[in-house]
Design a protein around this motif. Structure first.
Motif, PDB file in Angstrom:
ATOM      1  N   ARG A 131      -6.343  -3.247  -1.666  1.00 38.19           N
ATOM      2  CA  ARG A 131      -6.211  -2.894  -0.247  1.00 38.19           C
ATOM      3  C   ARG A 131      -7.531  -2.435   0.374  1.00 38.19           C
ATOM      4  O   ARG A 131      -7.528  -1.726   1.377  1.00 38.19           O
ATOM      5  CB  ARG A 131      -5.141  -1.797  -0.111  1.00 38.19           C
ATOM      6  CG  ARG A 131      -3.751  -2.248  -0.449  1.00 38.19           C
ATOM      7  CD  ARG A 131      -3.201  -3.195   0.604  1.00 38.19           C
ATOM      8  NE  ARG A 131      -3.154  -2.569   1.916  1.00 38.19           N
ATOM      9  CZ  ARG A 131      -2.134  -1.822   2.342  1.00 38.19           C
ATOM     10  NH1 ARG A 131      -1.079  -1.652   1.585  1.00 38.19           N
ATOM     11  NH2 ARG A 131      -2.161  -1.274   3.535  1.00 38.19           N
ATOM     12  N   GLU A 144      -1.874  -5.531  -5.477  1.00 36.53           N
ATOM     13  CA  GLU A 144      -2.857  -5.968  -4.494  1.00 36.53           C
ATOM     14  C   GLU A 144      -4.074  -5.064  -4.417  1.00 36.53           C
ATOM     15  O   GLU A 144      -4.032  -3.912  -4.848  1.00 36.53           O
ATOM     16  CB  GLU A 144      -2.176  -6.046  -3.124  1.00 36.53           C
ATOM     17  CG  GLU A 144      -1.499  -4.735  -2.748  1.00 36.53           C
ATOM     18  CD  GLU A 144      -0.476  -4.849  -1.614  1.00 36.53           C
ATOM     19  OE1 GLU A 144       0.024  -5.943  -1.340  1.00 36.53           O
ATOM     20  OE2 GLU A 144      -0.201  -3.801  -1.009  1.00 36.53           O
ATOM     21  N   THR A 156       4.426   0.608  -0.147  1.00 36.15           N
ATOM     22  CA  THR A 156       3.258   0.407  -1.020  1.00 36.15           C
ATOM     23  C   THR A 156       2.745   1.748  -1.536  1.00 36.15           C
ATOM     24  O   THR A 156       2.830   2.766  -0.831  1.00 36.15           O
ATOM     25  CB  THR A 156       2.087  -0.296  -0.276  1.00 36.15           C
ATOM     26  OG1 THR A 156       1.414   0.665   0.532  1.00 36.15           O
ATOM     27  CG2 THR A 156       2.544  -1.459   0.582  1.00 36.15           C
ATOM     28  N   ALA A 202       3.275  -2.907  -4.553  1.00 33.73           N
ATOM     29  CA  ALA A 202       4.112  -2.934  -3.342  1.00 33.73           C
ATOM     30  C   ALA A 202       5.385  -3.726  -3.569  1.00 33.73           C
ATOM     31  O   ALA A 202       5.433  -4.639  -4.404  1.00 33.73           O
ATOM     32  CB  ALA A 202       3.324  -3.571  -2.203  1.00 33.73           C
ATOM     33  N   SER A 213      -3.061  -1.282  -5.362  1.00 30.76           N
ATOM     34  CA  SER A 213      -1.773  -0.869  -4.800  1.00 30.76           C
ATOM     35  C   SER A 213      -0.666  -1.741  -5.367  1.00 30.76           C
ATOM     36  O   SER A 213      -0.838  -2.955  -5.557  1.00 30.76           O
ATOM     37  CB  SER A 213      -1.833  -1.033  -3.276  1.00 30.76           C
ATOM     38  OG  SER A 213      -0.587  -0.703  -2.719  1.00 30.76           O
ATOM     39  N   SER A 253       8.466  -5.532  -0.943  1.00 31.63           N
ATOM     40  CA  SER A 253       8.957  -5.682   0.425  1.00 31.63           C
ATOM     41  C   SER A 253      10.301  -6.386   0.385  1.00 31.63           C
ATOM     42  O   SER A 253      10.651  -7.037  -0.607  1.00 31.63           O
ATOM     43  CB  SER A 253       7.954  -6.439   1.294  1.00 31.63           C
ATOM     44  OG  SER A 253       8.134  -7.817   1.168  1.00 31.63           O
ATOM     45  N   HIS A 289      -0.329   2.362  -1.958  1.00 35.96           N
ATOM     46  CA  HIS A 289      -1.535   2.623  -1.174  1.00 35.96           C
ATOM     47  C   HIS A 289      -1.201   3.428   0.081  1.00 35.96           C
ATOM     48  O   HIS A 289      -1.870   4.410   0.403  1.00 35.96           O
ATOM     49  CB  HIS A 289      -2.183   1.285  -0.782  1.00 35.96           C
ATOM     50  CG  HIS A 289      -3.394   1.439   0.069  1.00 35.96           C
ATOM     51  ND1 HIS A 289      -3.344   1.406   1.442  1.00 35.96           N
ATOM     52  CD2 HIS A 289      -4.702   1.668  -0.251  1.00 35.96           C
ATOM     53  CE1 HIS A 289      -4.552   1.579   1.928  1.00 35.96           C
ATOM     54  NE2 HIS A 289      -5.399   1.749   0.915  1.00 35.96           N
TER      55      HIS A 289
END
Ligand SMILES: Nc1ncnc2c1ncn2[C@@H]1O[C@H](COP(=O)(O)OP(=O)(O)OP(=O)(O)O)[C@@H](O)[C@H]1O
Length: 431
Positions: free
Chosen positions: A384, A382, A344, A329, A327, A331, A346
């Motif tokens: 997940r 990442e 994300t 992402a 994934s 933020s 994911h």
């Protein structure tokens, strides 16, 4: 219809600068007319029009030419080339103490300034009470002004300048020295004068007061006009410039018809800065670059509330990884480190990575509902699979940006909303 009150046409102010005082003498005495000086452009080819009743905030770094321009408009300095046409009376507060006789009392200076503004004693007598009330310096009014603090000077200068009821009010630095209460009082007076149609020009030391009170903003840099026009747009460009580390030179472009400069994006993608707050992960350095793009397609670090934001992330897909649970992402955190928004791939059940090449470019698009403030962008690659993400590359502080708003908004985010009146209430009184 807008009525021009100040017309500035190709205005330049050039100072002759000598390295030593002796050079000035040498130049004066030189039979061969040899030059011992260089020319310094404090103002360089400025053209603009200010309309009657407009409030214009002037911004720019120290030494950018703000005071020089105001001095010319107040007619205490003359242009080297170009012209200025003013249709109306001007009252100016320039350097503190300018226009004041140090040996005279405050009261005597009120009348002296009145004379300079073309008012006779009788006219000033009528205004005296208002001036004294606004200045609020008590018995000091009978003391020589050389005994005044800079704050007292500012109060008196401001009180006189606004009460002679000029067509144009010019305020250079007087506001910066006053305390908060005095500044608030001055701005209230600005509003009152604005309603009456007075044209106001002031040097703003903070962008928020310019946003609050000005219809237009003027940005000067090294004597040149970078932008002039709508307050929000010009101040946003200025803040972006001031916040950028590579801000040696703003883009100075020809102004379009509306007076707004069209600044092109410099470099869309910024390399990942080493000064990120934190960076870790099993495949560190997979994220290559990030770009923050506004609605106009420009690279920026300042976004307006309600504007569509695009964050473009470039990365290399880490090798030998579980692609199914991979994934990407981003933020957004506030300056205290709290995650406010997380997007994300994911969570969007995005499987785009299965068939793509190793070099990936993703765009995250969203509407900026963040209220005014500073924000930190986080980017992460990442895994997940488990409950907690495992990071290939995690960068806290991949970029930093500001959110700005045209009106005061409370809370952290301000989303669109509706208020419905479910039961009508009759507010008129019955018989
Ligand atoms: N009499 C002078 N002789 C030579 N240079 C001058 C003279 N007056 C001003 N300058 C130069 O002109 C430039 C513009 O000065 P000005 O005071 O207009 O800037 P400013 O934007 O008002 O700065 P600040 O925010 O510090 O007040 C500065 O570099 C200043 O040193």
């Amino acid at each position: 219809m807008a009525t021009p009150i100040i017309k500035i046409n190709q205005l330049s102010k050039v100072y002759r600068v000598y390295n030593t005082p002796g050079d000035r003498l040498k130049e004066t005495l030189s039979i061969t007319k040899k030059k011992f000086s260089s020319d310094f452009h404090a103002l360089n080819n400025i053209s603009l029009v200010i309309n009657k009743g407009e409030t214009v905030g002037i911004i720019g770094r120290n030494g950018s030419g703000k005071s020089t321009l105001l001095k010319i408009l107040a007619q205490v300095s003359t242009p080297t080339t170009g012209s200025v046409h003013i249709q109306g009376s001007v009252s100016a507060i320039l350097e503190l103490g300018a226009g004041f006789n140090q040996e005279y009392s405050g009261l005597e200076n009120i009348y002296l300034n009145g004379t300079i503004q073309g008012k006779n004693k009788e006219q000033m007598n009528k205004k005296l009470n208002d001036i004294l009330a606004f200045a609020d310096i008590g018995d000091f009014i009978n003391q020589p002004v050389k005994t005044y603090s800079s704050g007292m000077f500012a109060r008196l200068a401001f009180a006189v300048a606004i009460n002679v009821e000029p067509d144009i009010l010019i305020v250079d630095e007087a506001l910066a020295v006053g305390d908060m209460k005095f500044q608030a009082k001055c701005f209230r007076k600005f509003e009152e004068m604005k309603t009456k149609g007075t044209t106001i020009l002031f040097v703003g030391h903070d962008v928020s007061s310019i946003r609050k009170f000005c219809d237009k903003a003027m940005w000067l840099h090294q004597g040149k006009l970078v932008a002039f026009g709508d307050t929000l747009g010009v101040t946003a460009e200025y803040m972006e410039f001031m916040n950028s580390e590579e801000s040696e030179q703003p883009d100075i472009k020809a102004l379009d018809e509306e007076g707004l400069s069209d600044v092109e994006p410099a470099e869309m993608f910024s390399e990942i800065k080493i000064d990120a707050i934190n960076r870790w992960g099993s495949h560190k350095n997979s994220i290559k670059s990030v770009a923050l793009i506004n609605e106009k397609g420009r690279s920026t670090t300042v976004f307006q509330h309600g504007e569509t934001v695009r964050i473009i992330l470039k990365f290399t897909l880490p090798e030998n990884i579980d692609l199914l649970h991979f994934s990407a992402a981003i933020s957004i955190k506030n300056t205290m480190g709290l995650d406010l928004i997380v997007f994300t791939t994911h969570d969007e059940k995005n499987t785009i990575f299965e068939s793509t090449s190793n070099e990936i470019e993703l765009t995250f698009e969203f509407v900026n509902y963040l209220t005014e403030g500073d924000y930190i962008l986080v980017a992460a690659l990442e895994n997940r699979k488990g409950i907690q993400p495992e990071y290939y590359d995690f960068i806290e502080g991949v970029a930093y940006f500001k959110s700005i708003a045209t009106k005061q908004l409370f809370g952290v985010v301000h989303t669109p909303y509706r208020i419905l009146l479910n039961k009508e209430v009759n507010l008129t009184s019955g018989k």
